[in-house]
Design a protein around this motif. Structure first.
Motif, PDB file in Angstrom:
ATOM      1  N   SER A 186       0.842  -1.142   0.106  1.00 42.50           N
ATOM      2  CA  SER A 186      -0.039  -0.118   0.044  1.00 42.50           C
ATOM      3  C   SER A 186       0.830   1.274   0.047  1.00 42.50           C
ATOM      4  N   ALA A 187       0.123   2.470  -0.373  1.00 38.68           N
ATOM      5  CA  ALA A 187       0.966   3.630  -0.610  1.00 38.68           C
ATOM      6  C   ALA A 187       0.348   4.579   0.415  1.00 38.68           C
ATOM      7  N   ILE A 188       1.117   5.594   1.234  1.00 36.82           N
ATOM      8  CA  ILE A 188       0.486   6.690   1.891  1.00 36.82           C
ATOM      9  C   ILE A 188       0.012   7.911   1.172  1.00 36.82           C
ATOM     10  N   GLY A 189       0.499   7.953  -0.245  1.00 38.49           N
ATOM     11  CA  GLY A 189       0.543   9.133  -1.024  1.00 38.49           C
ATOM     12  C   GLY A 189       0.885   8.868  -2.226  1.00 38.49           C
ATOM     13  N   VAL A 190       0.696   9.933  -3.181  1.00 41.01           N
ATOM     14  CA  VAL A 190       1.247   9.916  -4.584  1.00 41.01           C
ATOM     15  C   VAL A 190       2.282  11.238  -4.643  1.00 41.01           C
ATOM     16  N   VAL A 264      13.078  22.588  -0.266  1.00 36.24           N
ATOM     17  CA  VAL A 264      12.638  21.307  -1.035  1.00 36.24           C
ATOM     18  C   VAL A 264      11.373  21.007  -0.252  1.00 36.24           C
ATOM     19  N   GLU A 265      10.656  20.106  -1.174  1.00 39.58           N
ATOM     20  CA  GLU A 265       9.027  19.475  -0.406  1.00 39.58           C
ATOM     21  C   GLU A 265       9.614  18.209   0.292  1.00 39.58           C
ATOM     22  N   TRP A 266       8.660  17.915   1.288  1.00 32.46           N
ATOM     23  CA  TRP A 266       8.966  16.647   1.960  1.00 32.46           C
ATOM     24  C   TRP A 266       7.799  15.967   2.774  1.00 32.46           C
ATOM     25  N   VAL A 267       7.817  14.819   2.803  1.00 29.66           N
ATOM     26  CA  VAL A 267       6.903  14.050   3.570  1.00 29.66           C
ATOM     27  C   VAL A 267       7.430  13.110   4.383  1.00 29.66           C
ATOM     28  N   ARG A 268       7.097  13.050   5.605  1.00 33.42           N
ATOM     29  CA  ARG A 268       7.755  11.873   6.615  1.00 33.42           C
ATOM     30  C   ARG A 268       6.691  11.073   7.623  1.00 33.42           C
ATOM     31  N   MET A 269       6.997  10.004   7.878  1.00 31.23           N
ATOM     32  CA  MET A 269       5.888   9.397   8.719  1.00 31.23           C
ATOM     33  C   MET A 269       6.551   8.788  10.026  1.00 31.23           C
ATOM     34  N   THR A 270       5.961   9.115  11.099  1.00 32.27           N
ATOM     35  CA  THR A 270       6.746   8.520  12.144  1.00 32.27           C
ATOM     36  C   THR A 270       6.526   7.039  12.408  1.00 32.27           C
ATOM     37  N   THR A 271       6.919   6.596  13.340  1.00 28.46           N
ATOM     38  CA  THR A 271       6.881   5.100  13.817  1.00 28.46           C
ATOM     39  C   THR A 271       5.469   4.973  14.317  1.00 28.46           C
ATOM     40  N   ASP A 272       4.699   5.843  15.065  1.00 28.32           N
ATOM     41  CA  ASP A 272       3.580   5.501  15.450  1.00 28.32           C
ATOM     42  C   ASP A 272       2.336   5.734  14.391  1.00 28.32           C
ATOM     43  N   GLY A 273       2.843   6.199  13.072  1.00 30.83           N
ATOM     44  CA  GLY A 273       1.875   6.356  12.112  1.00 30.83           C
ATOM     45  C   GLY A 273       1.341   7.744  11.720  1.00 30.83           C
ATOM     46  N   ALA A 274       1.778   8.677  12.394  1.00 29.02           N
ATOM     47  CA  ALA A 274       1.482  10.124  11.834  1.00 29.02           C
ATOM     48  C   ALA A 274       2.404  10.693  10.984  1.00 29.02           C
ATOM     49  N   VAL A 275       1.798  11.500  10.166  1.00 28.79           N
ATOM     50  CA  VAL A 275       2.105  11.935   8.782  1.00 28.79           C
ATOM     51  C   VAL A 275       2.610  13.312   8.798  1.00 28.79           C
ATOM     52  N   GLU A 276       3.642  13.886   8.549  1.00 31.01           N
ATOM     53  CA  GLU A 276       3.885  15.134   8.512  1.00 31.01           C
ATOM     54  C   GLU A 276       4.638  15.672   7.285  1.00 31.01           C
ATOM     55  N   TRP A 277       4.198  17.069   6.985  1.00 32.83           N
ATOM     56  CA  TRP A 277       4.685  17.454   5.503  1.00 32.83           C
ATOM     57  C   TRP A 277       5.227  18.894   5.737  1.00 32.83           C
ATOM     58  N   SER A 278       5.831  19.316   4.798  1.00 29.60           N
ATOM     59  CA  SER A 278       6.568  20.794   4.672  1.00 29.60           C
ATOM     60  C   SER A 278       5.357  21.701   4.229  1.00 29.60           C
ATOM     61  N   ALA A 279       5.814  22.767   4.324  1.00 28.40           N
ATOM     62  CA  ALA A 279       4.913  23.966   4.108  1.00 28.40           C
ATOM     63  C   ALA A 279       5.117  24.085   2.653  1.00 28.40           C
ATOM     64  N   GLY A 280       3.986  24.022   1.749  1.00 31.10           N
ATOM     65  CA  GLY A 280       3.935  24.192   0.161  1.00 31.10           C
ATOM     66  C   GLY A 280       4.169  22.813  -0.363  1.00 31.10           C
ATOM     67  N   ARG A 282       3.595  19.538  -2.259  1.00 32.57           N
ATOM     68  CA  ARG A 282       2.549  19.171  -3.280  1.00 32.57           C
ATOM     69  C   ARG A 282       2.271  17.767  -3.692  1.00 32.57           C
ATOM     70  N   MET A 283       3.292  17.086  -2.897  1.00 30.98           N
ATOM     71  CA  MET A 283       2.879  15.646  -2.790  1.00 30.98           C
ATOM     72  C   MET A 283       1.361  15.108  -2.264  1.00 30.98           C
ATOM     73  N   GLU A 284       0.574  14.287  -2.770  1.00 27.10           N
ATOM     74  CA  GLU A 284      -0.601  13.904  -2.155  1.00 27.10           C
ATOM     75  C   GLU A 284      -0.480  13.204  -1.101  1.00 27.10           C
ATOM     76  N   VAL A 285      -1.060  13.389  -0.063  1.00 21.24           N
ATOM     77  CA  VAL A 285      -1.013  12.229   1.298  1.00 21.24           C
ATOM     78  C   VAL A 285      -2.410  11.791   1.362  1.00 21.24           C
ATOM     79  N   PHE A 286      -2.647  10.636   1.508  1.00 25.48           N
ATOM     80  CA  PHE A 286      -3.816   9.945   1.997  1.00 25.48           C
ATOM     81  C   PHE A 286      -4.072  10.210   3.482  1.00 25.48           C
ATOM     82  N   VAL A 287      -5.129  10.759   3.821  1.00 22.55           N
ATOM     83  CA  VAL A 287      -5.442  11.106   5.186  1.00 22.55           C
ATOM     84  C   VAL A 287      -7.023  10.798   5.413  1.00 22.55           C
TER      85      VAL A 287
END
Length: 287
Positions: A186-190, A264-280, A282-287
């Protein structure tokens, strides 16, 4: 787009071009990758970094030394020493060694004075004390850039260079799934990539066998221990080496600030499942 797939430096490469690459151009790509590996791979007995670990000395600087080690200096300063290139012995001690033994011999912090031990000025590379250089934090991004630029000089305007998911694309647009670090199906985003690079890192990609080992390749150089807060990172940047560097930095304090300075643009996921991303971002994150 024609896709050429092959194995090199322990991963699967995909080179995409509008027309199939002639065999001579394929040879040039293979030779470029092998030259990089012959210099920087700590897994090769015949590499430069292996030779330096056995006999510290001054040698002519390889073509990539200044670009990579200058960036490592920035990474080290940004993460308070958590990321640095003399972490090879730390990784080997935890079992990520040249034979892939995965036998943990305990935590071994990397030297805090690495910038005194390693010098790369005036066209020379010098290791002053026995240490094992590992450029894994940015090396794959660097060789992706080198190969991508080589293809450009060969006249391939539309091209994709993908080394095991760390990629750069020019003259085209592609969509890439952000693989869930705990479920490869599975994916958490695109992410949509156009004339840019995407690099990611995840603790599941090079984790030691055994459900309870808890060991993986993202170590804190200051302690020799694997990181525990973040599970995966993804970064879009103009160049793959920068994307790779920031993807590593984001596992540590100071990483988000370093990413902001790099623009740069970024997304990261914590080990407990939370998702964070940078201001601006443009990656699509499924929440």
């Amino acid at each position: 787009m024609d896709i050429w797939r092959f194995d090199a430096i322990g991963t699967i490469w995909e080179i995409g071009t509008a027309n199939p690459l002639p065999e001579g151009e394929r040879d040039a790509v293979r030779e470029t990758i092998d030259d990089f590996d012959h210099t920087w791979s700590r897994f090769r007995a015949d590499s430069l970094v292996t030779a330096l670990a056995g006999e510290p000395q001054e040698v002519p600087a390889p073509p990539d030394a200044a670009a990579m080690l200058d960036l490592y200096r920035e990474l080290s300063l940004a993460t308070d020493g958590a990321v640095q290139p003399l972490i090879g012995d730390s990784l080997a001690s935890r079992g990520y060694d040249a034979t892939y033994s995965f036998r943990d011999r305990g935590a071994r912090p990397a030297p805090v004075d690495w910038m005194d031990r390693l010098a790369w000025d005036d066209g020379a590379l010098e290791l002053r004390e026995p240490d094992l250089i590992d450029v894994g934090a940015i090396g794959k991004g660097r060789i992706v850039d080198v190969v991508h630029d080589l293809l450009g000089t060969l006249g391939h305007v539309e091209r994709l260079t993908d080394a095991g998911g760390d990629l750069r694309v020019s003259g085209a647009s592609i969509r890439v799934g952000l693989e869930h670090p705990f479920d490869a199906t599975s994916a958490i985003g695109v992410a949509t990539i156009s004339d840019a690079a995407l690099c990611g890192s995840a603790v599941n990609r090079r984790a030691w066998p055994g459900e309870r080992s808890g060991l993986h390749h993202v170590l804190d150089a200051r302690t020799g221990e694997p990181v525990r807060t973040y599970a995966a990172t993804w970064v879009i940047a103009a160049h793959a080496m920068v994307a790779d560097a920031v993807a590593t930095a984001l596992f540590f304090d100071g990483g988000a600030e370093f990413a902001a300075r790099c623009g740069v643009e970024w997304v990261r996921m914590t080990t407990d499942g939370a998702v964070e991303w940078s201001a601006g971002n443009r990656m699509e994150v499924f929440v």
